[in-house]
Design an enzyme around this catalytic site. Structure first.
Site, PDB file in Angstrom:
ATOM      1  N   LYS A 117     -15.434  18.614 -14.808  1.00 37.69           N
ATOM      2  CA  LYS A 117     -16.700  19.026 -15.372  1.00 37.69           C
ATOM      3  C   LYS A 117     -17.539  19.993 -14.602  1.00 37.69           C
ATOM      4  O   LYS A 117     -17.419  19.639 -13.209  1.00 37.69           O
ATOM      5  CB  LYS A 117     -17.551  17.849 -16.013  1.00 37.69           C
TER       6      LYS A 117
HETATM    7  P1  NAD Z   1     -24.651  23.108 -27.665  1.00 35.25           P
HETATM    8  O1  NAD Z   1     -25.622  23.586 -26.786  1.00 35.25           O
HETATM    9  O2  NAD Z   1     -24.028  24.011 -28.458  1.00 35.25           O
HETATM   10  O3  NAD Z   1     -25.682  22.280 -28.427  1.00 35.25           O
HETATM   11  C1  NAD Z   1     -26.303  21.361 -28.724  1.00 35.25           C
HETATM   12  C2  NAD Z   1     -27.311  20.979 -29.502  1.00 35.25           C
HETATM   13  O4  NAD Z   1     -28.013  19.621 -29.392  1.00 35.25           O
HETATM   14  C3  NAD Z   1     -28.259  22.165 -29.658  1.00 35.25           C
HETATM   15  O5  NAD Z   1     -28.591  22.133 -31.278  1.00 35.25           O
HETATM   16  C4  NAD Z   1     -29.561  21.520 -29.153  1.00 35.25           C
HETATM   17  O6  NAD Z   1     -30.754  21.886 -29.686  1.00 35.25           O
HETATM   18  C5  NAD Z   1     -29.537  19.992 -29.641  1.00 35.25           C
HETATM   19  N1  NAD Z   1     -30.267  18.950 -28.653  1.00 35.25           N
HETATM   20  C6  NAD Z   1     -30.304  19.073 -27.059  1.00 35.25           C
HETATM   21  N2  NAD Z   1     -30.781  18.113 -26.843  1.00 35.25           N
HETATM   22  C7  NAD Z   1     -31.480  17.563 -28.037  1.00 35.25           C
HETATM   23  C8  NAD Z   1     -32.144  16.260 -28.192  1.00 35.25           C
HETATM   24  N3  NAD Z   1     -32.666  15.636 -27.171  1.00 35.25           N
HETATM   25  N4  NAD Z   1     -32.680  15.778 -29.517  1.00 35.25           N
HETATM   26  C9  NAD Z   1     -31.936  16.754 -30.354  1.00 35.25           C
HETATM   27  N5  NAD Z   1     -31.084  17.533 -30.311  1.00 35.25           N
HETATM   28  C10 NAD Z   1     -30.757  18.238 -29.071  1.00 35.25           C
HETATM   29  O7  NAD Z   1     -23.617  21.945 -26.944  1.00 35.25           O
HETATM   30  P2  NAD Z   1     -22.391  21.533 -27.786  1.00 35.25           P
HETATM   31  O8  NAD Z   1     -21.324  22.084 -27.080  1.00 35.25           O
HETATM   32  O9  NAD Z   1     -22.443  21.257 -29.164  1.00 35.25           O
HETATM   33  O10 NAD Z   1     -22.285  20.172 -27.036  1.00 35.25           O
HETATM   34  C11 NAD Z   1     -23.090  19.013 -27.668  1.00 35.25           C
HETATM   35  C12 NAD Z   1     -22.401  17.737 -27.018  1.00 35.25           C
HETATM   36  O11 NAD Z   1     -20.997  17.589 -27.523  1.00 35.25           O
HETATM   37  C13 NAD Z   1     -22.540  17.494 -25.591  1.00 35.25           C
HETATM   38  O12 NAD Z   1     -22.680  16.200 -25.189  1.00 35.25           O
HETATM   39  C14 NAD Z   1     -21.234  18.050 -25.075  1.00 35.25           C
HETATM   40  O13 NAD Z   1     -20.655  17.669 -23.873  1.00 35.25           O
HETATM   41  C15 NAD Z   1     -20.227  17.365 -26.107  1.00 35.25           C
HETATM   42  N6  NAD Z   1     -19.164  17.911 -26.575  1.00 35.25           N
HETATM   43  C16 NAD Z   1     -18.805  19.423 -26.590  1.00 35.25           C
HETATM   44  C17 NAD Z   1     -17.861  19.935 -26.831  1.00 35.25           C
HETATM   45  C18 NAD Z   1     -17.530  21.328 -27.124  1.00 35.25           C
HETATM   46  O14 NAD Z   1     -16.359  21.788 -27.515  1.00 35.25           O
HETATM   47  N7  NAD Z   1     -18.724  22.070 -27.283  1.00 35.25           N
HETATM   48  C19 NAD Z   1     -16.509  19.369 -26.838  1.00 35.25           C
HETATM   49  C20 NAD Z   1     -16.572  17.969 -26.667  1.00 35.25           C
HETATM   50  C21 NAD Z   1     -17.817  17.444 -26.398  1.00 35.25           C
END
Ligand code: NAD
Length: 428
Positions: A117
């Site tokens: 990461k």
């Molecule tokens: P992103 O930045 O695209 O989206 C995050 C979303 O969460 C946004 O809509 C943001 O406004 C919202 N957010 C952030 N903090 C918040 C809070 N305190 N309360 C409410 N909403 C909040 O990120 P992402 O890529 O969608 O990742 C989200 C989660 O999924 C993370 O934990 C990441 O590690 C995990 N993840 C992502 C992927 C991927 O392919 N992108 C894969 C596996 C896991």
């Protein structure tokens, strides 16, 4: 003796998330009777890189200075793999915890990677596109000796996207002197990115909804779903759920959320966020709600897809959902996990539920190495097959150990990694 050395060393990665990841690992390692020497190696990451670097603001009179991290938890399984997040609170401990989770996740779905990461402590919302590009390129340069198609392959995570991956790929390629698409995944298809990568995590998550709902005793037709977080994972999970016949009654992002009992038009909400950068001001014919409200509202399924530590002992008792599928990494604290388990709520854990992202990233890496690209149908079909097989295997481990899915998934992942480590032995 050596155990004491490493136990003292845990403070290197000190953070609440790292402490949770290690105590979760220790609990499962004890339960499995894991070899003590292997357990000791797996409690700490193999490589942790901390860099600081400058970047120019658009207003050329100012120079910012930032912290960046890349942690590679395990180098024994193949190259390492994991996202890069840009967020204001990123720290070494958080990145180390997420790298460890990536190791288990890759092993659970059977991918030939160890976990990694990375992150930069910066709020990307405060950067212009040009600043974001400069930060990305300089961060890439700082960690360039540690990444590569056979070393460590970054991908998007919170605050980073296809464009950021494109800049990383270009920076790396410029420095090694040839185009190297396989250095990152989740990049634009024009640069060798895989079709369907963008949607993969949300789609993979929702592909498990029917089987998970069945285990939770829920009817899938018209099942009600609340989605916390509307970024890459949340928006495509909401869309896939809607397309699969579920009723998405609530969505939210950092600016707050919306509730509409009749169902939210997810595509319309996506267009809104594309135009406005967030859901702020969006009502979708429903009512504005807060994020705390969303987590505890009356929906059969909760998909926490935003960030870590949102389901805690403070709200776990109030949660109405019978099924929680973790799109985000670490959304449920250990204390909340116990409360929800006692209440009979089925949790499909992050290491399984959101593994669709890294699975399609693996497909992208394979396609880049072979310069041979698959159709969307092939990708989605193989994704579904891997997710469904992993779910069944995890369920059967959980049943045979009379435990929950999180523990079952970790047993499966840790066992695969431990077998590989023991088979490789120690050099020299
Ligand atoms: P992103 O930045 O695209 O989206 C995050 C979303 O969460 C946004 O809509 C943001 O406004 C919202 N957010 C952030 N903090 C918040 C809070 N305190 N309360 C409410 N909403 C909040 O990120 P992402 O890529 O969608 O990742 C989200 C989660 O999924 C993370 O934990 C990441 O590690 C995990 N993840 C992502 C992927 C991927 O392919 N992108 C894969 C596996 C896991």
């Amino acid at each position: 003796m050596s155990q004491h050395i490493l136990q003292g060393g845990l403070r290197e990665w000190e953070s609440p998330l790292y402490r949770e990841a290690v105590s979760q690992f220790d609990r499962v390692a004890d339960l499995m009777g894991l070899d003590a020497n292997v357990a000791e190696r797996l409690r700490v990451p193999q490589r942790s890189i901390v860099v600081t670097f400058p970047y120019r603001h658009d207003d050329y009179s100012e120079v910012g200075s930032l912290f960046g991290y890349r942690v590679q938890h395990l180098l024994s399984m193949g190259p390492t793999k994991g996202g890069i997040r840009f967020a204001p609170d990123v720290n070494l401990g958080e990145v180390a915890a997420l790298a460890m989770l990536m190791t288990w996740k890759c092993a659970i779905v059977g991918l030939p990677f160890g976990g990694a990461k990375g992150g930069v402590r910066v709020d990307p919302m405060t950067l212009s596109s040009a600043e974001l590009q400069r930060v990305t390129r300089r961060y890439t340069t700082e960690i360039i000796n540690f990444i590569g198609p056979n070393k460590d392959i970054p991908a998007p995570d919170m605050g980073t996207d296809e464009q950021v991956m494109g800049w990383i790929m270009d920076t790396y390629s410029q420095q090694v002197g040839h185009t190297e698409p396989a250095v990152v995944t989740g990049k634009p298809p024009a640069l060798g990115g895989s079709v369907a990568r963008r949607e993969a995590t949300g789609r993979g998550l929702v592909s498990l909804l029917p089987v998970a709902a069945q285990h939770a005793g829920l009817q899938t037709d018209g099942i009600t779903v609340a989605v916390h977080g509307f970024g890459n994972v949340g928006r495509y999970a909401a869309l896939a759920a809607h397309q699969a016949g579920a009723r998405v009654v609530a969505i939210s992002d950092i600016s707050g959320g919306v509730y509409n009992g009749k169902g939210i038009d997810v595509a319309e909400a996506m267009t809104w966020t594309d135009l406005n950068r967030s859901l702020e001001g969006y009502t979708g014919g429903g009512d504005r709600i807060g994020n705390e409200e969303l987590l505890v509202l009356d929906a059969e399924v909760l998909l926490p897809c935003a960030t870590g530590g949102v389901v805690t002992d403070a709200n776990a008792g109030e949660i109405k959902a019978k099924l929680i599928m973790e799109g985000a990494n670490g959304p449920t604290t250990l204390a909340a996990d116990r409360i929800l388990g006692d209440r009979g709520v089925l949790i499909v854990p992050d290491v399984l539920a959101n593994a669709g992202g890294v699975t399609v990233s693996y497909f992208e890496w394979v396609q880049d190495l072979q310069n041979y690209f698959w159709s969307e149908g092939e990708i989605v079909g193989r994704l579904r097959e891997i997710m469904s097989r992993a779910f069944d295997e995890v369920m059967s481990v959980a049943i045979s150990h009379k435990t929950d899915l999180r523990t079952g998934a970790l047993i499966k992942g840790i066992r695969r990694v431990a077998d590989a480590k023991l088979a490789r032995g120690i050099f020299p």
